[in-house]
Design a protein around this motif. Sequence first.
Motif, PDB file in Angstrom:
ATOM      1  N   VAL A  39       0.839  -1.198   0.000  1.00 61.57           N
ATOM      2  CA  VAL A  39       0.000   0.000   0.000  1.00 61.57           C
ATOM      3  C   VAL A  39       0.878   1.252   0.000  1.00 61.57           C
ATOM      4  N   GLU A  40       1.964   1.213   0.762  1.00 57.64           N
ATOM      5  CA  GLU A  40       2.855   2.365   0.852  1.00 57.64           C
ATOM      6  C   GLU A  40       3.482   2.689  -0.501  1.00 57.64           C
ATOM      7  N   GLN A  41       3.840   1.672  -1.266  1.00 57.95           N
ATOM      8  CA  GLN A  41       4.387   1.906  -2.605  1.00 57.95           C
ATOM      9  C   GLN A  41       3.328   2.501  -3.528  1.00 57.95           C
ATOM     10  N   ALA A  42       2.114   1.990  -3.453  1.00 62.97           N
ATOM     11  CA  ALA A  42       1.030   2.525  -4.280  1.00 62.97           C
ATOM     12  C   ALA A  42       0.728   3.974  -3.921  1.00 62.97           C
ATOM     13  N   ALA A  43       0.910   4.311  -2.641  1.00 63.95           N
ATOM     14  CA  ALA A  43       0.633   5.681  -2.202  1.00 63.95           C
ATOM     15  C   ALA A  43       1.605   6.688  -2.799  1.00 63.95           C
ATOM     16  N   ASP A  44       2.725   6.209  -3.342  1.00 67.44           N
ATOM     17  CA  ASP A  44       3.699   7.102  -3.974  1.00 67.44           C
ATOM     18  C   ASP A  44       3.442   7.295  -5.470  1.00 67.44           C
ATOM     19  N   ARG A  45       2.498   6.548  -6.036  1.00 72.24           N
ATOM     20  CA  ARG A  45       2.341   6.560  -7.497  1.00 72.24           C
ATOM     21  C   ARG A  45       1.883   7.909  -8.036  1.00 72.24           C
ATOM     22  N   LEU A  46       0.903   8.548  -7.421  1.00 71.03           N
ATOM     23  CA  LEU A  46       0.441   9.822  -7.972  1.00 71.03           C
ATOM     24  C   LEU A  46       1.556  10.857  -7.942  1.00 71.03           C
ATOM     25  N   GLU A  47       2.349  10.859  -6.869  1.00 70.60           N
ATOM     26  CA  GLU A  47       3.476  11.788  -6.806  1.00 70.60           C
ATOM     27  C   GLU A  47       4.463  11.528  -7.942  1.00 70.60           C
ATOM     28  N   PRO A  59      12.623  -9.776  -8.389  1.00 74.67           N
ATOM     29  CA  PRO A  59      11.207  -9.503  -8.112  1.00 74.67           C
ATOM     30  C   PRO A  59      10.869  -8.030  -8.304  1.00 74.67           C
ATOM     31  N   GLN A  60       9.728  -7.782  -8.930  1.00 74.58           N
ATOM     32  CA  GLN A  60       9.279  -6.412  -9.158  1.00 74.58           C
ATOM     33  C   GLN A  60       7.761  -6.325  -9.005  1.00 74.58           C
ATOM     34  N   ASN A  61       7.279  -5.092  -8.863  1.00 76.25           N
ATOM     35  CA  ASN A  61       5.847  -4.861  -8.709  1.00 76.25           C
ATOM     36  C   ASN A  61       5.118  -5.005 -10.031  1.00 76.25           C
ATOM     37  N   SER A  62       3.807  -5.126  -9.943  1.00 82.81           N
ATOM     38  CA  SER A  62       2.947  -5.160 -11.128  1.00 82.81           C
ATOM     39  C   SER A  62       1.546  -4.725 -10.718  1.00 82.81           C
ATOM     40  N   LEU A  63       0.742  -4.387 -11.705  1.00 82.88           N
ATOM     41  CA  LEU A  63      -0.656  -4.052 -11.429  1.00 82.88           C
ATOM     42  C   LEU A  63      -1.431  -5.288 -10.993  1.00 82.88           C
ATOM     43  N   ILE A  64      -1.108  -6.411 -11.626  1.00 81.66           N
ATOM     44  CA  ILE A  64      -1.869  -7.646 -11.431  1.00 81.66           C
ATOM     45  C   ILE A  64      -0.907  -8.826 -11.402  1.00 81.66           C
ATOM     46  N   ASN A  65      -1.189  -9.804 -10.548  1.00 75.31           N
ATOM     47  CA  ASN A  65      -0.457 -11.072 -10.566  1.00 75.31           C
ATOM     48  C   ASN A  65      -1.420 -12.213 -10.875  1.00 75.31           C
ATOM     49  N   ILE A  66      -0.946 -13.159 -11.673  1.00 81.09           N
ATOM     50  CA  ILE A  66      -1.739 -14.338 -12.017  1.00 81.09           C
ATOM     51  C   ILE A  66      -0.973 -15.582 -11.593  1.00 81.09           C
ATOM     52  N   ASP A  67      -1.596 -16.416 -10.768  1.00 75.29           N
ATOM     53  CA  ASP A  67      -0.993 -17.693 -10.390  1.00 75.29           C
ATOM     54  C   ASP A  67      -1.230 -18.681 -11.523  1.00 75.29           C
ATOM     55  N   ARG A  68      -0.155 -19.138 -12.150  1.00 69.51           N
ATOM     56  CA  ARG A  68      -0.294 -19.985 -13.336  1.00 69.51           C
ATOM     57  C   ARG A  68      -0.865 -21.366 -13.023  1.00 69.51           C
ATOM     58  N   LYS A  69      -0.726 -21.824 -11.782  1.00 64.66           N
ATOM     59  CA  LYS A  69      -1.247 -23.141 -11.429  1.00 64.66           C
ATOM     60  C   LYS A  69      -2.713 -23.093 -11.018  1.00 64.66           C
ATOM     61  N   THR A  70      -3.058 -22.125 -10.190  1.00 66.15           N
ATOM     62  CA  THR A  70      -4.426 -22.061  -9.668  1.00 66.15           C
ATOM     63  C   THR A  70      -5.345 -21.163 -10.493  1.00 66.15           C
ATOM     64  N   GLY A  71      -4.740 -20.255 -11.288  1.00 70.60           N
ATOM     65  CA  GLY A  71      -5.542 -19.294 -12.046  1.00 70.60           C
ATOM     66  C   GLY A  71      -5.987 -18.103 -11.232  1.00 70.60           C
ATOM     67  N   GLU A  72      -5.589 -18.026  -9.966  1.00 64.17           N
ATOM     68  CA  GLU A  72      -6.014 -16.910  -9.116  1.00 64.17           C
ATOM     69  C   GLU A  72      -5.431 -15.593  -9.635  1.00 64.17           C
ATOM     70  N   ILE A  73      -6.292 -14.577  -9.707  1.00 67.90           N
ATOM     71  CA  ILE A  73      -5.892 -13.247 -10.178  1.00 67.90           C
ATOM     72  C   ILE A  73      -5.891 -12.296  -8.994  1.00 67.90           C
ATOM     73  N   THR A  74      -4.777 -11.617  -8.769  1.00 66.87           N
ATOM     74  CA  THR A  74      -4.652 -10.674  -7.661  1.00 66.87           C
ATOM     75  C   THR A  74      -4.436  -9.270  -8.205  1.00 66.87           C
ATOM     76  N   TYR A  75      -5.345  -8.373  -7.850  1.00 60.38           N
ATOM     77  CA  TYR A  75      -5.171  -6.959  -8.184  1.00 60.38           C
ATOM     78  C   TYR A  75      -4.403  -6.308  -7.035  1.00 60.38           C
ATOM     79  N   ASN A  76      -3.316  -5.642  -7.361  1.00 63.23           N
ATOM     80  CA  ASN A  76      -2.465  -5.020  -6.351  1.00 63.23           C
ATOM     81  C   ASN A  76      -2.861  -3.558  -6.123  1.00 63.23           C
ATOM     82  N   PRO A  77      -2.444  -2.960  -4.994  1.00 64.59           N
ATOM     83  CA  PRO A  77      -2.780  -1.550  -4.746  1.00 64.59           C
ATOM     84  C   PRO A  77      -2.356  -0.604  -5.865  1.00 64.59           C
ATOM     85  N   ASP A  78      -1.242  -0.923  -6.542  1.00 66.55           N
ATOM     86  CA  ASP A  78      -0.827  -0.096  -7.686  1.00 66.55           C
ATOM     87  C   ASP A  78      -1.917  -0.022  -8.754  1.00 66.55           C
ATOM     88  N   TYR A  79      -2.689  -1.100  -8.897  1.00 67.08           N
ATOM     89  CA  TYR A  79      -3.757  -1.089  -9.893  1.00 67.08           C
ATOM     90  C   TYR A  79      -4.752   0.015  -9.587  1.00 67.08           C
TER      91      TYR A  79
END
Length: 463
Positions: free
Chosen positions: A329-337, A368-388
């Motif tokens: 969340v702290e990293q996402a809070a820096d995005r607008l700046e 390792p780096q940040n992304s808007l979205i992560n996809i688990d290739r085995k389970t198919g789970e989609i995670t939207y990150n605070p940066d999104y």
Amino acid sequence: MKMKVQSIIVSALLFCGIAIAQQPVVKVYAVQLEKGEANPLVEVKQENVEEKIGWKNFIYLQPEITFQTIEGIGGAFNEIGGEALLASSKKDQKALMKQLFSDEGAGLTFCRTAIGASDFGIDAYSYSMVADDYSMEHFSIDRDKKYVLPYIKSALKENPDLTVFGSPWSPPGWMKESGYMIGLKEPNNNIKNDPKVFKAYANYFVKYVQEYQKAGVPIDRICIQNENDANTKYPSCTFPAKQMVAFANDYLIPAFKENKVEAGVYAGTLRAAQKLDLMDFITADGHENLEGVGIQYTDTRFLGDVRAIKPDLKIFHTEGHCYNGKNTVEQAADRLEEVAGYINAGSTSFTYWNMILNETTESGWEWPQNSLINIDRKTGEITYNPDYNAMYIISKFIKPGDVRFAAVQRGKEPIISVVSPDGTIKVLIQNTNANDKSFEIALGKETIKVKALAKSITAVVLN
């Protein structure tokens, strides 16, 4: 909420100094950053707005003073992201692309792709893997047809007007002194100083644009070299700015003209925070023949100096902070700046880095780096990150064709102010406090009080 404000129409009326009093609709939207989620945008009802506004919370708008036209907000397509996307179901792929690129979602408009392998390729590759193929007889984008092109084309289905630009992390290994695409921490991680190689490399760019066009992906522009000062364990190439300008003038621009390639030729992407390559570029003979320069990881105060020297220089942003894969969340809070820093310094765009990564968050070189979205290739789970959430509201309200205008505030919260071609005024502000906060926006002689939710990025829209 309606109130009388002075609305300035972006047209000849601006230059005549004519202001038209209207009754615009004022709407306020926000995203909060505690967790990433699809469709994070909410409309903020303007109830319980503080009557007394703190002096640091005043914002003064001057839409009659305009700056650059915006080209768009977006992110990067890379091979690892494409592999993760295609590992999910067709239904999830469609829904995810809608979230990123359609008007129902973030509506991203300006995106990057690698010419060959980036550090977020699965491994190192180019489109010319046969050594000494100066005629590009064996040139092939077949590798990109597996993950990269399907990824980009699915985005184009949601937004056919999407702007795509490309840049290489390295020329083919056989064109370099080292013989390798990846850097070896040695001083020979550079292209061979050989006219035959330069001519072949110019032809490489021509074929790239042509073959992508045939595959259904138009390339709007290219930057000649990503991070031209880099010598790294992943694909990279040292390519000094003055040499880049000479290559463009002597080989690349003539090759594009001869082959009727309409993609623009830009310097960059330059990391001017570490070296004075940007200053070297604007003092190089023939730099004006390039259409502009792509920049990333740059102290935006430095861009102001460059714009003062070269006010007509077109600067666009090419890569956002990659961070460390923690997606906090702290990293996402820096995005607008971060975005405001580049846009307010004169950039026509902001390009986030990886839009999609897999469950490891890692590059092909275990970074390792940040992304808007992560996809688990085995389970198919989609995670939207605070940066999104942060990039969602920024892209939602800053669109191609918008014009940045002057705005001044007393506080330190980041702010971006633009006006669209139809005269709609949009102001992005941030409330970093743990509680709701009210701002007072002055437009001419009128003022508007608005409430911003706690720990949110807020968009104020004056229609």
